[in-house]
Design a protein around this motif. Sequence first.
Motif, PDB file in Angstrom:
ATOM      1  N   HIS A 128     -36.260  -6.805 -21.988  1.00  0.00           N
ATOM      2  CA  HIS A 128     -37.701  -6.951 -21.775  1.00  0.00           C
ATOM      3  C   HIS A 128     -37.958  -8.242 -21.005  1.00  0.00           C
ATOM      4  CE1 HIS A 128     -38.966  -3.565 -24.260  1.00  0.00           C
ATOM      5  NE2 HIS A 128     -37.892  -3.842 -24.978  1.00  0.00           N
ATOM      6  N   GLU A 129     -39.001  -8.275 -20.227  1.00  0.00           N
ATOM      7  CA  GLU A 129     -39.283  -9.401 -19.344  1.00  0.00           C
ATOM      8  C   GLU A 129     -39.388 -10.725 -20.110  1.00  0.00           C
ATOM      9  OE1 GLU A 129     -39.340 -11.145 -15.836  1.00  0.00           O
ATOM     10  OE2 GLU A 129     -39.117  -8.996 -16.063  1.00  0.00           O
ATOM     11  N   ASP A 130     -39.961 -10.725 -21.327  1.00  0.00           N
ATOM     12  CA  ASP A 130     -40.068 -11.979 -22.083  1.00  0.00           C
ATOM     13  C   ASP A 130     -38.682 -12.515 -22.445  1.00  0.00           C
ATOM     14  OD1 ASP A 130     -39.707  -9.836 -23.847  1.00  0.00           O
ATOM     15  OD2 ASP A 130     -40.829 -10.773 -25.451  1.00  0.00           O
ATOM     16  N   PHE A 131     -37.744 -11.638 -22.725  1.00  0.00           N
ATOM     17  CA  PHE A 131     -36.377 -12.035 -23.024  1.00  0.00           C
ATOM     18  C   PHE A 131     -35.727 -12.657 -21.783  1.00  0.00           C
ATOM     19  CE2 PHE A 131     -31.831 -11.083 -23.133  1.00  0.00           C
ATOM     20  CZ  PHE A 131     -31.473 -11.649 -24.338  1.00  0.00           C
ATOM     21  N   LEU A 132     -35.937 -12.041 -20.626  1.00  0.00           N
ATOM     22  CA  LEU A 132     -35.373 -12.567 -19.390  1.00  0.00           C
ATOM     23  C   LEU A 132     -35.973 -13.926 -19.050  1.00  0.00           C
ATOM     24  CD1 LEU A 132     -35.242  -9.322 -17.235  1.00  0.00           C
ATOM     25  CD2 LEU A 132     -33.349 -10.513 -18.338  1.00  0.00           C
ATOM     26  N   GLU A 133     -37.249 -14.110 -19.305  1.00  0.00           N
ATOM     27  CA  GLU A 133     -37.895 -15.397 -19.042  1.00  0.00           C
ATOM     28  C   GLU A 133     -37.283 -16.486 -19.917  1.00  0.00           C
ATOM     29  OE1 GLU A 133     -39.897 -18.180 -17.186  1.00  0.00           O
ATOM     30  OE2 GLU A 133     -39.879 -16.093 -16.566  1.00  0.00           O
ATOM     31  N   LEU A 134     -37.003 -16.179 -21.178  1.00  0.00           N
ATOM     32  CA  LEU A 134     -36.360 -17.135 -22.067  1.00  0.00           C
ATOM     33  C   LEU A 134     -34.971 -17.502 -21.542  1.00  0.00           C
ATOM     34  CD1 LEU A 134     -36.291 -18.759 -24.691  1.00  0.00           C
ATOM     35  CD2 LEU A 134     -35.518 -16.693 -25.858  1.00  0.00           C
ATOM     36  N   ALA A 135     -34.216 -16.527 -21.080  1.00  0.00           N
ATOM     37  CA  ALA A 135     -32.886 -16.792 -20.521  1.00  0.00           C
ATOM     38  C   ALA A 135     -32.987 -17.653 -19.267  1.00  0.00           C
ATOM     39  CB  ALA A 135     -32.172 -15.482 -20.209  1.00  0.00           C
ATOM     40  N   ARG A 136     -33.992 -17.414 -18.434  1.00  0.00           N
ATOM     41  CA  ARG A 136     -34.181 -18.239 -17.227  1.00  0.00           C
ATOM     42  C   ARG A 136     -34.465 -19.685 -17.598  1.00  0.00           C
ATOM     43  NH1 ARG A 136     -37.710 -13.798 -15.666  1.00  0.00           N
ATOM     44  NH2 ARG A 136     -36.469 -12.362 -14.439  1.00  0.00           N
ATOM     45  N   GLU A 137     -35.296 -19.888 -18.597  1.00  0.00           N
ATOM     46  CA  GLU A 137     -35.613 -21.241 -19.050  1.00  0.00           C
ATOM     47  C   GLU A 137     -34.370 -21.931 -19.601  1.00  0.00           C
ATOM     48  OE1 GLU A 137     -38.390 -23.096 -18.657  1.00  0.00           O
ATOM     49  OE2 GLU A 137     -39.010 -21.398 -17.411  1.00  0.00           O
ATOM     50  N   MET A 138     -33.542 -21.200 -20.337  1.00  0.00           N
ATOM     51  CA  MET A 138     -32.305 -21.774 -20.862  1.00  0.00           C
ATOM     52  C   MET A 138     -31.380 -22.211 -19.724  1.00  0.00           C
ATOM     53  SD  MET A 138     -31.243 -19.443 -24.135  1.00  0.00           S
ATOM     54  CE  MET A 138     -29.719 -20.347 -24.373  1.00  0.00           C
ATOM     55  N   ARG A 139     -31.306 -21.397 -18.676  1.00  0.00           N
ATOM     56  CA  ARG A 139     -30.437 -21.728 -17.540  1.00  0.00           C
ATOM     57  C   ARG A 139     -30.880 -23.032 -16.878  1.00  0.00           C
ATOM     58  NH1 ARG A 139     -30.549 -15.954 -16.450  1.00  0.00           N
ATOM     59  NH2 ARG A 139     -28.495 -15.126 -16.906  1.00  0.00           N
ATOM     60  N   LYS A 140     -32.191 -23.293 -16.841  1.00  0.00           N
ATOM     61  CA  LYS A 140     -32.689 -24.525 -16.225  1.00  0.00           C
ATOM     62  C   LYS A 140     -32.311 -25.753 -17.048  1.00  0.00           C
ATOM     63  CE  LYS A 140     -36.803 -22.352 -14.263  1.00  0.00           C
ATOM     64  NZ  LYS A 140     -38.264 -22.262 -14.388  1.00  0.00           N
ATOM     65  N   GLN A 141     -32.229 -25.600 -18.371  1.00  0.00           N
ATOM     66  CA  GLN A 141     -32.022 -26.734 -19.257  1.00  0.00           C
ATOM     67  C   GLN A 141     -30.561 -26.997 -19.582  1.00  0.00           C
ATOM     68  OE1 GLN A 141     -34.464 -26.183 -22.709  1.00  0.00           O
ATOM     69  NE2 GLN A 141     -36.263 -25.681 -21.504  1.00  0.00           N
ATOM     70  N   VAL A 142     -29.694 -26.026 -19.413  1.00  0.00           N
ATOM     71  CA  VAL A 142     -28.315 -26.152 -19.850  1.00  0.00           C
ATOM     72  C   VAL A 142     -27.377 -26.181 -18.645  1.00  0.00           C
ATOM     73  CG1 VAL A 142     -26.496 -25.085 -21.225  1.00  0.00           C
ATOM     74  CG2 VAL A 142     -28.873 -24.958 -21.987  1.00  0.00           C
ATOM     75  N   THR A 143     -26.540 -27.197 -18.573  1.00  0.00           N
ATOM     76  CA  THR A 143     -25.578 -27.304 -17.484  1.00  0.00           C
ATOM     77  C   THR A 143     -24.299 -26.564 -17.864  1.00  0.00           C
ATOM     78  OG1 THR A 143     -24.661 -29.351 -18.370  1.00  0.00           O
ATOM     79  CG2 THR A 143     -26.500 -29.542 -16.807  1.00  0.00           C
TER      80      THR A 143
END
Length: 69
Positions: free
Chosen positions: A34-49
Amino acid sequence: MGEIIEVIYENGVLKPLRPLKLKEGQRLRVRIYHEDFLELAREMRKQVTPEKFREDPTDYLLRLREEET
């Protein structure tokens, strides 16, 4: 081999938003995010190296969700 594509659900059918290179009658396995799940994953990618996080954030979230059930 696999790929992630975007689809829209209309009249009971999942329709890809771009042409696919598939053979007629080819069977596939589909995982729905679901799009909300993908948005959460995108945010995680920005914060985690990569040094801090070796697992793909989407796979990590799915694994956590499966462990809860």
